[in-house]
Scaffold this active site. Structure first.
Site, PDB file in Angstrom:
ATOM      1  CB  ALA A  32     -28.859 -40.415 -59.354  1.00  0.00           C
ATOM      2  CG  HIS A  37     -34.051 -43.644 -63.893  1.00  0.00           C
ATOM      3  ND1 HIS A  37     -32.831 -43.588 -63.242  1.00  0.00           N
ATOM      4  CD2 HIS A  37     -34.983 -43.792 -62.927  1.00  0.00           C
ATOM      5  CE1 HIS A  37     -33.032 -43.688 -61.944  1.00  0.00           C
ATOM      6  NE2 HIS A  37     -34.318 -43.818 -61.725  1.00  0.00           N
ATOM      7  CD  GLN A  61     -38.974 -42.487 -51.575  1.00  0.00           C
ATOM      8  OE1 GLN A  61     -39.860 -41.829 -52.103  1.00  0.00           O
ATOM      9  NE2 GLN A  61     -38.366 -43.497 -52.193  1.00  0.00           N
ATOM     10  CB  VAL A 176     -32.312 -51.819 -67.185  1.00  0.00           C
ATOM     11  CG1 VAL A 176     -31.106 -51.689 -68.108  1.00  0.00           C
ATOM     12  CG2 VAL A 176     -33.596 -51.548 -67.966  1.00  0.00           C
TER      13      VAL A 176
HETATM   14  O1  PAF Z   1     -38.469 -45.455 -57.181  1.00  0.00           O
HETATM   15  C1  PAF Z   1     -38.209 -44.263 -56.885  1.00  0.00           C
HETATM   16  O2  PAF Z   1     -37.300 -43.631 -57.434  1.00  0.00           O
HETATM   17  C2  PAF Z   1     -39.039 -43.567 -55.816  1.00  0.00           C
HETATM   18  O3  PAF Z   1     -39.398 -44.435 -54.812  1.00  0.00           O
HETATM   19  C3  PAF Z   1     -40.269 -42.830 -56.407  1.00  0.00           C
HETATM   20  C4  PAF Z   1     -41.258 -43.824 -57.010  1.00  0.00           C
HETATM   21  C5  PAF Z   1     -39.850 -41.821 -57.436  1.00  0.00           C
HETATM   22  C6  PAF Z   1     -40.998 -42.087 -55.267  1.00  0.00           C
HETATM   23  O4  PAF Z   1     -40.176 -41.142 -54.669  1.00  0.00           O
END
Ligand code: PAF
Length: 253
Positions: A32, A37, A61, A176
């Site tokens: 996404a 990013h 997570q 950002v």
């Molecule tokens: O920040 C994120 O998008 C996630 O926590 C990561 C660092 C990609 C780990 O899954």
């Protein structure tokens, strides 16, 4: 731009890159992709010969199954963002390749990970640190890029890399924001129009309210369901849910 679902194929590619002494910049994500990013990818592109992006929605997570189920997936747009940023390779691994051990082994931190988001999301940082260690070991990048929006995550990853003598340099990149101040986040896609209008108030209140206690009260009055507002190490951190979407932010004090 190459795509690797098989980690074995990626490991072959990595050997070729190492043999040719090409530097690798790595941006781990859960997809996404947004302009935040893209800024990490751009920095990686400027500083390395070869840029790797991983897209992996890491189930370990997510302490809340509903949050995982709702996590936005926009793979076609992600490919477009990656192409525009000059990404060389995307890793799109499957659960059984990332967790051949079924998550029997994990990385834990016992102090900072228990505060802020860690106090409200049991197991969250174990999942983050474990998957980041796996990804860093797999990619063997010279540099990996993380946003300061997830400031606690960034500090914990830096600490893990030091504690385990890992060799990838962790590069912190500024948050950002949208033009109205809302920190960019994949979860923003899930905000309904009313919540999206209100969401920038989170940063506004953090910046403009003298104490964390008052900031918490103000946010509650505005309709945010507040997990925490805390001043720590010269920053103000907050997490709050609005329209069913959990938002986090932090600002320098
Ligand atoms: O920040 C994120 O998008 C996630 O926590 C990561 C660092 C990609 C780990 O899954």
């Amino acid at each position: 731009m190459k795509e690797f679902i098989s980690l074995q194929n990626w490991i072959h590619e990595r050997s070729d890159l190492k043999r040719a002494h090409r530097t690798i910049g790595f941006v781990p994500t859960m997809g996404a992709l947004h302009a935040g990013h893209a800024s990490l990818l751009k920095r990686a592109r400027e500083e390395n010969d070869f840029v790797v992006l991983s897209i992996y929605v890491n189930p370990t997570q997510f302490n809340n199954p509903n949050d995982l189920a709702k996590y936005p997936i926009t793979i076609e747009n992600d490919r477009e963002v990656a192409r525009e940023a000059g990404v060389d390779a995307i890793l799109l691994p499957r659960y059984d390749e990332i967790y051949p051990d079924g998550y029997r082994y994990k990385v834990s931190e016992n102090e900072f990970s228990k505060l802020l988001c860690g106090a409200h999301r049991p197991g969250h940082f174990d999942g983050v640190l474990t998957v980041v260690m796996k990804l860093l070991n797999l990619v063997q990048a010279d540099r990996a890029y993380f946003g300061e929006k997830d400031f606690q995550q960034l500090q914990l990853i830096k600490g893990m890399v030091e504690a385990f003598f890992m060799t990838t340099a962790i590069v912190a990149c500024p948050t950002v924001r949208e033009t109205d101040g809302l920190a960019m986040s994949s979860r923003n896609l899930n905000l309904n129009p009313r919540a999206r209008d209100q969401a920038p108030q989170l940063r506004e209140v953090l910046v403009n309210t003298p104490t964390s206690l008052e900031a918490r009260e103000k946010l509650s009055q505005l309709g945010f369901d507040v997990d925490y507002v805390e001043d720590l190490h010269g920053r103000r951190f907050a997490a709050a849910t609005l329209g069913g979407v959990r938002l986090i932010d932090n600002v320098a004090r």
